[in-house]
Scaffold this motif. Structure first.
Motif, PDB file in Angstrom:
ATOM      1  N   LYS A 258      -1.899   1.966   1.185  1.00 39.42           N
ATOM      2  CA  LYS A 258      -1.937   2.785   2.435  1.00 39.42           C
ATOM      3  C   LYS A 258      -2.410   1.790   3.683  1.00 39.42           C
ATOM      4  CE  LYS A 258      -2.912   7.368   0.509  1.00 39.42           C
ATOM      5  NZ  LYS A 258      -3.734   8.449   0.544  1.00 39.42           N
ATOM      6  N   ALA A 259      -1.439   1.717   4.593  1.00 44.27           N
ATOM      7  CA  ALA A 259      -1.744   0.575   5.596  1.00 44.27           C
ATOM      8  C   ALA A 259      -2.847   1.192   6.471  1.00 44.27           C
ATOM      9  CB  ALA A 259      -0.324   0.534   6.728  1.00 44.27           C
ATOM     10  N   GLU A 260      -3.103   2.518   6.522  1.00 47.35           N
ATOM     11  CA  GLU A 260      -3.932   3.050   7.578  1.00 47.35           C
ATOM     12  C   GLU A 260      -5.433   2.884   7.050  1.00 47.35           C
ATOM     13  OE1 GLU A 260      -2.337   6.717   5.109  1.00 47.35           O
ATOM     14  OE2 GLU A 260      -1.810   4.676   5.877  1.00 47.35           O
ATOM     15  N   VAL A 261      -5.547   2.445   5.636  1.00 49.95           N
ATOM     16  CA  VAL A 261      -7.097   2.478   5.288  1.00 49.95           C
ATOM     17  C   VAL A 261      -7.482   0.925   5.434  1.00 49.95           C
ATOM     18  CG1 VAL A 261      -8.353   2.654   3.134  1.00 49.95           C
ATOM     19  CG2 VAL A 261      -6.276   4.139   3.340  1.00 49.95           C
ATOM     20  N   SER A 262      -8.460   0.734   5.766  1.00 46.61           N
ATOM     21  CA  SER A 262      -9.259  -0.353   6.209  1.00 46.61           C
ATOM     22  C   SER A 262     -10.099  -0.901   4.934  1.00 46.61           C
ATOM     23  CB  SER A 262     -10.294  -0.285   7.230  1.00 46.61           C
ATOM     24  OG  SER A 262     -11.003  -1.370   7.474  1.00 46.61           O
TER      25      SER A 262
ATOM     26  N   ARG B 119       1.722  -6.777   4.432  1.00 45.47           N
ATOM     27  CA  ARG B 119       0.762  -7.256   5.490  1.00 45.47           C
ATOM     28  C   ARG B 119      -0.260  -8.055   4.708  1.00 45.47           C
ATOM     29  NH1 ARG B 119      -2.563  -2.421   7.867  1.00 45.47           N
ATOM     30  NH2 ARG B 119      -3.423  -2.850   5.649  1.00 45.47           N
ATOM     31  N   ASP B 120      -0.985  -7.256   3.803  1.00 43.74           N
ATOM     32  CA  ASP B 120      -2.030  -7.878   3.390  1.00 43.74           C
ATOM     33  C   ASP B 120      -1.600  -9.100   2.398  1.00 43.74           C
ATOM     34  OD1 ASP B 120      -3.585  -6.015   4.133  1.00 43.74           O
ATOM     35  OD2 ASP B 120      -3.378  -4.699   2.270  1.00 43.74           O
TER      36      ASP B 120
ATOM     37  N   ARG C 222       4.851   7.586  -3.462  1.00 41.91           N
ATOM     38  CA  ARG C 222       4.440   8.457  -2.205  1.00 41.91           C
ATOM     39  C   ARG C 222       5.299   9.668  -2.099  1.00 41.91           C
ATOM     40  NH1 ARG C 222       2.316   5.068   2.986  1.00 41.91           N
ATOM     41  NH2 ARG C 222       0.835   3.865   2.190  1.00 41.91           N
TER      42      ARG C 222
END
Length: 547
Positions: free
Chosen positions: A92-96, A135-136, A181
């Protein structure tokens, strides 16, 4: 080194980094890092687990570190540091993921900042532990490439992330994530429409899931907790405040589903949840039958006729709720924004003041006092600080005299301890690297402009350099901000306070005082008596804690 664990609020979700235990033991015995490495390449062991379902202190990531150390040895590498994101998803992109971000930064710079230990790459049990989103993947690959000859060991194999196949593999992973998802959303919608039980952590009033004997969670009501749930609903329907209900539950020593004390928000979320009468919220709305328009009643246990709690009572309760969220998952109601704007107000010592009154349990309350706007007949006395704990009659003080007195103490303390102290700024570790990358970027740009290089040949390198430069520039800004915060009190002058806004002044207050306890007015004294500064018990920072 990072460590987001909080001993006051233990959680399975945390990120941390630390020296590898075997290396730490070697150093404790007087050995050196060079002697321990003995020519081996220093790498980071990265471990991550999405859902920590094991009892104990991060057993899952511990097992990954053990495997990583063995796998690193087979390739002439040695694990010098452990980085871990426990109970944290990578899908999940929103999870840091703080440990992942810190690992990328340390690999890019070639060493861990606090210890100075060199790092040349990473070892993990599988690539999905490290990255799953493009992204990662890009951030991790850029770190390895920028480091020069960066090493990535997946299990027993060494991977070359500069190979295009790695990017394809990453994209395939993301496609699978998106399919998962969609399946999850469809399944949730189907279960809701069918009235199936909530698949979530145990809610107060219902029994949790069990393997022996087998039992679905949140389906069968807990006969011990259910009467308390119904009682809370009836109290709210009768007009009792959330604070009053919360206080009564705590005085009765009724524990929450997690075994803790009740808060007003916890009571509100429970009572406004339609589950107690059989309803369900989905996609922000109460789930209803398409043909009849009536609410879909779930298959879990809910209020019976004998409980005398109905859907009509819930609607009446909801009509009086003024909150940003009527119930977790529901859309904002009318007037919610207006209510939020009324609450948005800044006070210098709000949250730093603590209540010194004995509460219903004969303990010092020690809850935070928050600022409140004075209204009605009390408006002439001005805004006030007040304890909001539901199990305490609380203490209150007018804002103006409290702020004036404590501000004077703070400024006198700062003048005594920090006036003329030298500012100590630590240099940013990436200054030379950033300058070098900017030089490379300009050289390529000049070569293309002069016709010495073809854009198609250098485009990939040029793009990566621009991306890495952007990352380092953000890191530099973060470093300068942290240094500014660290030197906030050094070189203190009276003019500094006058130039600060409220948030900056509050940050100063947090560095000056360790505690400010507001004691109750003595018996016999009038609440309208003049302000008594002796009823404020101030705790100062120790000299050894100075920045």
């Amino acid at each position: 080194m990072i460590d987001t664990r909080n001993s006051a609020r233990p959680s399975r979700t945390f990120s941390r980094s630390y020296v590898a235990p075997s290396l730490q033991a070697w150093l404790d015995e007087g050995g050196t890092l060079e002697g321990w490495l003995d020519g081996r390449t220093p790498v980071i062991s990265y471990a991550r687990i999405s859902a920590d379902r094991l009892n104990g202190d991060a057993i899952g990531v511990g097992r990954q570190h053990k495997s990583n150390s063995k796998n690193a040895e087979t390739h002439g590498c040695a694990v010098v540091l452990h980085y871990e994101d426990n109970h944290v998803t990578a899908a999940k992109a929103e999870v840091s993921r703080p440990a992942f971000r810190q690992m990328c930064a340390d690999i890019m710079h070639g060493r861990e900042q606090e210890t100075g230990f060199p790092v040349r790459g990473c070892v993990s049990v599988e690539r999905e532990r490290v990255y799953r989103l493009p992204r990662d993947f890009v951030a991790f690959r850029d770190a390895l490439v920028t480091a020069g000859e960066g090493v990535f060991i997946e299990g027993m194999s060494v991977l070359d992330l500069a190979d295009d196949d790695s990017k394809v593999a990453s994209d395939l992973d993301v496609s699978e994530i998106m399919r998962m998802r969609k399946r999850t959303v469809r399944n949730a919608a189907d279960r809701a429409e069918e009235g199936r039980a909530y698949g979530a952590p145990r809610r107060f009033g219902w029994l949790g899931a069990s393997k022996d004997p087998y039992r679905v969670g949140n389906k069968h009501r807990d006969e011990q907790e259910w009467p308390h749930l119904i009682h809370m609903v009836k109290l709210r329907y009768a007009g009792r405040s959330w604070r009053s209900i919360t206080g009564e539950m705590n005085r009765r020593q009724v524990a929450t589903a997690r075994g803790g004390s009740w808060t007003e928000q916890g009571v509100k979320l429970l009572v406004t949840n339609p589950a107690w009468w059989g309803g369900r919220v989905f996609n922000g709305e109460l789930l209803t039958n398409d043909q009849t328009g009536e609410p879909v009643i779930g298959e879990w246990d809910h209020a019976r006729e004998s409980d005398k709690c109905t859907y009509a009572m819930w609607k009446s309760i909801m009509a009086g709720v003024q909150s940003n969220r009527l119930h977790r998952g529901m859309r904002k109601g009318e007037g919610a924004q207006q209510a939020a704007e009324v609450r948005t107000r800044g006070y210098l010592f709000s949250g730093y003041l603590r209540c010194g009154r004995r509460n219903d349990f004969d303990e010092i309350c020690h809850s935070k006092l928050s600022g409140n706007r004075a209204t009605g007949k009390n408006a002439k006395y001005g805004d006030y600080y007040r304890c909001g704990d539901p199990n305490c009659r609380g203490v209150g003080r007018r804002v103006a005299p409290v702020d004036s007195y404590l501000e004077g103490l703070a400024l006198a303390y700062l003048e005594t301890h920090f006036a003329g102290t030298p500012v100590q700024v630590s240099p940013w570790r990436g200054e030379s690297k950033l300058a070098g990358l900017r030089g490379q970027w300009k050289d390529i740009q000049d070569s293309v402009a002069a016709g010495e290089a073809d854009w198609g040949d250098v485009r990939g390198i040029f793009t990566r350099l621009a991306r890495t430069i952007k990352v380092l520039e953000q890191e530099e800004r973060d470093h300068l901000k942290a240094e500014s915060r660290r030197n906030l009190l050094r070189g203190w002058t009276s003019a500094k306070w006058g130039d600060m806004d409220l948030s900056e002044r509050r940050e100063v207050i947090g560095q000056v005082f360790t505690s400010i306890v507001v004691m109750p007015v003595p018996r016999g004294a009038s609440d309208k008596a003049p302000f008594d500064p002796t009823l404020l018990q101030v705790g100062w920072r120790k000299s050894g804690e100075d920045s």
